[in-house]
Scaffold this active site. Structure first.
Site, PDB file in Angstrom:
ATOM      1  N   LYS A 176       0.963  -1.158  -0.100  1.00 20.89           N
ATOM      2  CA  LYS A 176      -0.050   0.098   0.006  1.00 20.89           C
ATOM      3  C   LYS A 176       0.989   0.906  -0.193  1.00 20.89           C
ATOM      4  O   LYS A 176       1.868   1.466   0.694  1.00 20.89           O
ATOM      5  CB  LYS A 176      -0.904   0.099   1.225  1.00 20.89           C
ATOM      6  CG  LYS A 176      -1.877   1.113   1.480  1.00 20.89           C
ATOM      7  CD  LYS A 176      -2.975   0.950   0.474  1.00 20.89           C
ATOM      8  CE  LYS A 176      -3.980   2.177   0.402  1.00 20.89           C
ATOM      9  NZ  LYS A 176      -3.554   2.960  -0.686  1.00 20.89           N
ATOM     10  N   GLN A 232       7.422   3.658   3.991  1.00 23.28           N
ATOM     11  CA  GLN A 232       5.926   3.481   4.074  1.00 23.28           C
ATOM     12  C   GLN A 232       5.610   2.053   4.831  1.00 23.28           C
ATOM     13  O   GLN A 232       4.563   2.084   5.505  1.00 23.28           O
ATOM     14  CB  GLN A 232       5.233   3.213   2.661  1.00 23.28           C
ATOM     15  CG  GLN A 232       3.649   3.282   2.163  1.00 23.28           C
ATOM     16  CD  GLN A 232       3.228   4.787   2.245  1.00 23.28           C
ATOM     17  OE1 GLN A 232       3.960   5.496   1.645  1.00 23.28           O
ATOM     18  NE2 GLN A 232       2.238   4.880   3.194  1.00 23.28           N
ATOM     19  N   LYS A 238       5.297   3.310   8.299  1.00 20.63           N
ATOM     20  CA  LYS A 238       4.176   4.202   8.626  1.00 20.63           C
ATOM     21  C   LYS A 238       3.072   3.290   8.718  1.00 20.63           C
ATOM     22  O   LYS A 238       2.209   3.504   9.360  1.00 20.63           O
ATOM     23  CB  LYS A 238       4.275   5.044   7.346  1.00 20.63           C
ATOM     24  CG  LYS A 238       3.016   6.272   7.484  1.00 20.63           C
ATOM     25  CD  LYS A 238       2.983   7.025   6.235  1.00 20.63           C
ATOM     26  CE  LYS A 238       4.007   7.472   5.530  1.00 20.63           C
ATOM     27  NZ  LYS A 238       3.812   8.379   4.409  1.00 20.63           N
ATOM     28  N   LYS A 288       5.232   1.832  -3.179  1.00 25.96           N
ATOM     29  CA  LYS A 288       5.270   2.918  -3.655  1.00 25.96           C
ATOM     30  C   LYS A 288       5.546   2.862  -5.235  1.00 25.96           C
ATOM     31  O   LYS A 288       6.244   2.198  -5.617  1.00 25.96           O
ATOM     32  CB  LYS A 288       6.452   4.021  -3.132  1.00 25.96           C
ATOM     33  CG  LYS A 288       6.090   5.431  -3.314  1.00 25.96           C
ATOM     34  CD  LYS A 288       5.237   6.102  -2.307  1.00 25.96           C
ATOM     35  CE  LYS A 288       4.940   7.330  -2.273  1.00 25.96           C
ATOM     36  NZ  LYS A 288       4.173   7.912  -0.982  1.00 25.96           N
ATOM     37  N   GLY A 320      -2.678   8.286  -4.211  1.00 24.86           N
ATOM     38  CA  GLY A 320      -2.160   9.553  -4.785  1.00 24.86           C
ATOM     39  C   GLY A 320      -0.841  10.002  -4.036  1.00 24.86           C
ATOM     40  O   GLY A 320      -0.550   9.266  -2.823  1.00 24.86           O
ATOM     41  N   ASP A 321      -0.012  10.792  -4.655  1.00 24.60           N
ATOM     42  CA  ASP A 321       1.206  11.430  -4.094  1.00 24.60           C
ATOM     43  C   ASP A 321       1.509  12.773  -4.722  1.00 24.60           C
ATOM     44  O   ASP A 321       0.647  13.240  -5.571  1.00 24.60           O
ATOM     45  CB  ASP A 321       2.523  10.421  -3.902  1.00 24.60           C
ATOM     46  CG  ASP A 321       3.577  11.060  -3.009  1.00 24.60           C
ATOM     47  OD1 ASP A 321       3.567  10.806  -1.644  1.00 24.60           O
ATOM     48  OD2 ASP A 321       4.522  11.603  -3.610  1.00 24.60           O
ATOM     49  N   THR A 372      -4.321  13.590   5.474  1.00 24.10           N
ATOM     50  CA  THR A 372      -2.777  13.823   5.557  1.00 24.10           C
ATOM     51  C   THR A 372      -2.527  15.164   6.387  1.00 24.10           C
ATOM     52  O   THR A 372      -1.944  15.373   7.421  1.00 24.10           O
ATOM     53  CB  THR A 372      -2.151  13.691   4.140  1.00 24.10           C
ATOM     54  OG1 THR A 372      -2.640  12.609   3.525  1.00 24.10           O
ATOM     55  CG2 THR A 372      -0.557  13.449   4.804  1.00 24.10           C
ATOM     56  N   ASN A 390      -2.128  19.175  -2.017  1.00 23.14           N
ATOM     57  CA  ASN A 390      -2.917  18.454  -1.125  1.00 23.14           C
ATOM     58  C   ASN A 390      -2.726  18.451   0.518  1.00 23.14           C
ATOM     59  O   ASN A 390      -3.425  19.064   1.367  1.00 23.14           O
ATOM     60  CB  ASN A 390      -3.148  16.906  -1.604  1.00 23.14           C
ATOM     61  CG  ASN A 390      -3.898  16.219  -0.400  1.00 23.14           C
ATOM     62  OD1 ASN A 390      -3.525  15.559   0.415  1.00 23.14           O
ATOM     63  ND2 ASN A 390      -5.124  16.009  -0.868  1.00 23.14           N
ATOM     64  N   SER A 392      -6.688   5.984   4.087  1.00 25.88           N
ATOM     65  CA  SER A 392      -6.823   4.872   2.835  1.00 25.88           C
ATOM     66  C   SER A 392      -7.325   3.457   3.031  1.00 25.88           C
ATOM     67  O   SER A 392      -8.034   2.778   2.454  1.00 25.88           O
ATOM     68  CB  SER A 392      -5.514   4.823   1.983  1.00 25.88           C
ATOM     69  OG  SER A 392      -5.428   5.984   1.126  1.00 25.88           O
TER      70      SER A 392
END
Ligand code: NDP
Ligand code: 2IT
Length: 450
Positions: free
Chosen positions: A93, A114, A117, A129, A168-169, A212, A243, A382
């Protein structure tokens, strides 16, 4: 016991020689290993099983050609990637980044971080990622659509709701997720929660856009609470204007703080009167609809200054939230911020502070929230979107707002407990690394040698 696990420099020599030239990846691994290796001395079972070494070797690195046609009929070629770092505790993810700087090193650092996290969120998600060295700036709607469709035409075979769930990123928001989801559905004929950050009409979460930035502000609030303090009345530096930055700014405003700055890759704006909710709505429209530059803010609002080619860290303030990109707070910036009296830093972006800068923040014993804890609200939301999709249900805005708040309070508590020092100061950096590591490590141990 491997010598590689027993001291940081020997371990890092191995990482560097196996991943030549991947400087961002080396940096991310070093940041975590510096806390985990000393901690491992009390847990020889993880060392013998080489768990940290295994985590620093992605399960899979996928790279592929993305070919598309621009509006003038020229054939264009980009490189796409998906890094599947670790799926010990759940499907891979993590976001997708479209930016000209994207390369394997940057995506490997992001996928590695990630993993920790996602573990901190307490939800069953592994780490991954992806992205491409595609620059969405200046491209037409049709060009962006064709690129996203071509990207998904290869990516679809590597992902799935129980396999790998991108989101997204940088450079990937609701528009790009829409084009990619549409293409996935078209190719596979499956309507599943294979991406998060989707539109509300097709399975998205009411709170994903905010999550976020709001989450990073909640973490900041929780840190301040431990000192009997709050965001109210504080001056706040924020970088970025995408964002994460805009929703961080919105929550700071909700809490009575004053946002002094925003930025983009060309420079920053300083508004001594504060970027209030009305001005922020204008920025969101500028960035999401008109896709303009932050410099326009200083033309629109009198009293605001634009500083071309600079970052906001020289402005005096109480709190800072870097929300643009990696390595945006350099060592000298950290020193300047400290000499200007900064009390707390909450990282909305991934790895925004260089290692030397982090050392200064930690030595000064300010409240420092590292990215993997502070910005985990996005991927946490998410995870809730994945649950909604699996159950074919949706939660209301109010329910999700409470879940996000509780999620961040829980992450703060775990990091605070794991990072608390004898003198009462909390090293959230060490706390988040240790708390994130343990769950993934235990799952990997259960699987044996894999
Ligand atoms: P956006 O694309 O929405 O915004 C990115 C912002 O950062 C823009 O203002 C952009 O300016 C600026 N920026 C990008 N690259 C650079 C650069 N090289 N130098 C200076 N400024 C730059 O992305 P997000 O807000 O989603 O992401 C921001 C950060 O937050 C990233 O580090 C991302 O990994 C992280 N993050 C995002 C999450 C999410 O849910 N979206 C979740 C957790 C972390 P310009 O327009 O000029 O490029
Ligand atoms: O860095 C991140 O945590 C993200 N870009 C969000 C990942 C996600 O899957 O929501």
């Amino acid at each position: 016991m491997s010598k590689r696990s027993t001291d940081l420099e020997t371990f890092m020599e191995g990482v560097i020689s196996h991943n030549p030239g991947e400087v961002e990846f080396h940096q991310a691994v070093r940041e975590i290993a510096a806390d985990i290796i000393p901690w491992l001395q009390d847990y020889p079972e993880y060392m013998e099983a080489q768990v940290l070494e295994r985590m620093a070797e992605p399960d899979r690195v996928i790279s592929f050609r993305v070919c598309w046609e621009d509006d003038n009929g020229n054939i264009r070629v980009n490189r796409g990637y998906r890094i599947q770092n670790n799926n010990a505790i759940g499907p891979y993810k993590g976001g997708i980044r479209f930016h000209p700087s994207v390369n394997q090193s940057i995506l490997k650092f992001l996928a590695f971080e990630q993993t920790f996290k996602n573990s901190l969120t307490g939800l069953p998600m592994g780490g991954g990622k992806g992205g491409a060295n595609f620059n969405p700036k200046g491209k037409s709607e049709n060009e962006v659509m064709r690129f996203c469709q071509s990207f998904m035409t290869e990516l679809y075979r590597h992902i799935g709701a129980d396999v790998d769930v991108p989101a997204g990123d940088i450079g990937v928001g609701a528009r790009e997720i829409g084009y990619m989801f549409g293409q996935y559905k078209r190719i596979t004929n499956h309507f599943t929660g294979v991406l998060t950050g989707k539109g509300l009409e097709y399975g998205g979460s009411e709170m994903r856009p905010e999550a976020t930035g709001y989450g990073a502000a909640y973490f900041l609030e929780e840190m301040l609470k431990t000192k009997g303090d709050s965001i109210e009345g504080k001056n706040v530096l924020i970088s970025g204007s995408g964002n994460v930055a805009t929703f961080a700014a919105e929550k700071i405003n909700h809490r009575g703080g004053k946002v002094l700055t925003l930025s983009d890759s060309a420079g920053f704006i300083f508004d001594k009167d504060g970027i209030n909710e009305e001005k922020l709505q204008w920025v969101m429209e500028l960035k999401n609809v008109r896709r303009g530059r932050i410099s326009e803010y200083a033309e629109k609002f009198s009293g605001a200054e634009y500083h071309a080619g600079k970052r906001p860290w020289g402005i005096t303030a109480d709190l800072a939230m870097p929300c643009a990109t990696q390595n945006e707070i350099l060592e000298d910036d950290a020193k300047t911020m400290l000499s200007n009296g900064i009390m707390a830093v909450s990282e909305g972006a991934n790895m925004p502070t260089v290692i030397e800068g982090i050392h200064h923040f930690l030595s000064a014993k300010i409240l420092f929230a590292p990215a993997k804890a502070a910005n985990a609200g996005g991927v946490g939301m998410s995870g809730l979107e994945m649950s909604q999709n699996s159950e074919r249900r949706s939660w209301s805005n109010e329910e999700l707002s409470k879940m996000l708040r509780d999620l961040m309070i829980g992450i703060h508590k775990n990091c605070n407990e794991a990072g608390m020092q004898k003198d009462g100061w909390c090293n959230y950096m060490a706390g988040s690394n240790i708390a994130g590591f343990k769950k993934v490590a235990d799952a990997m141990m259960a699987f044996g040698v894999v």
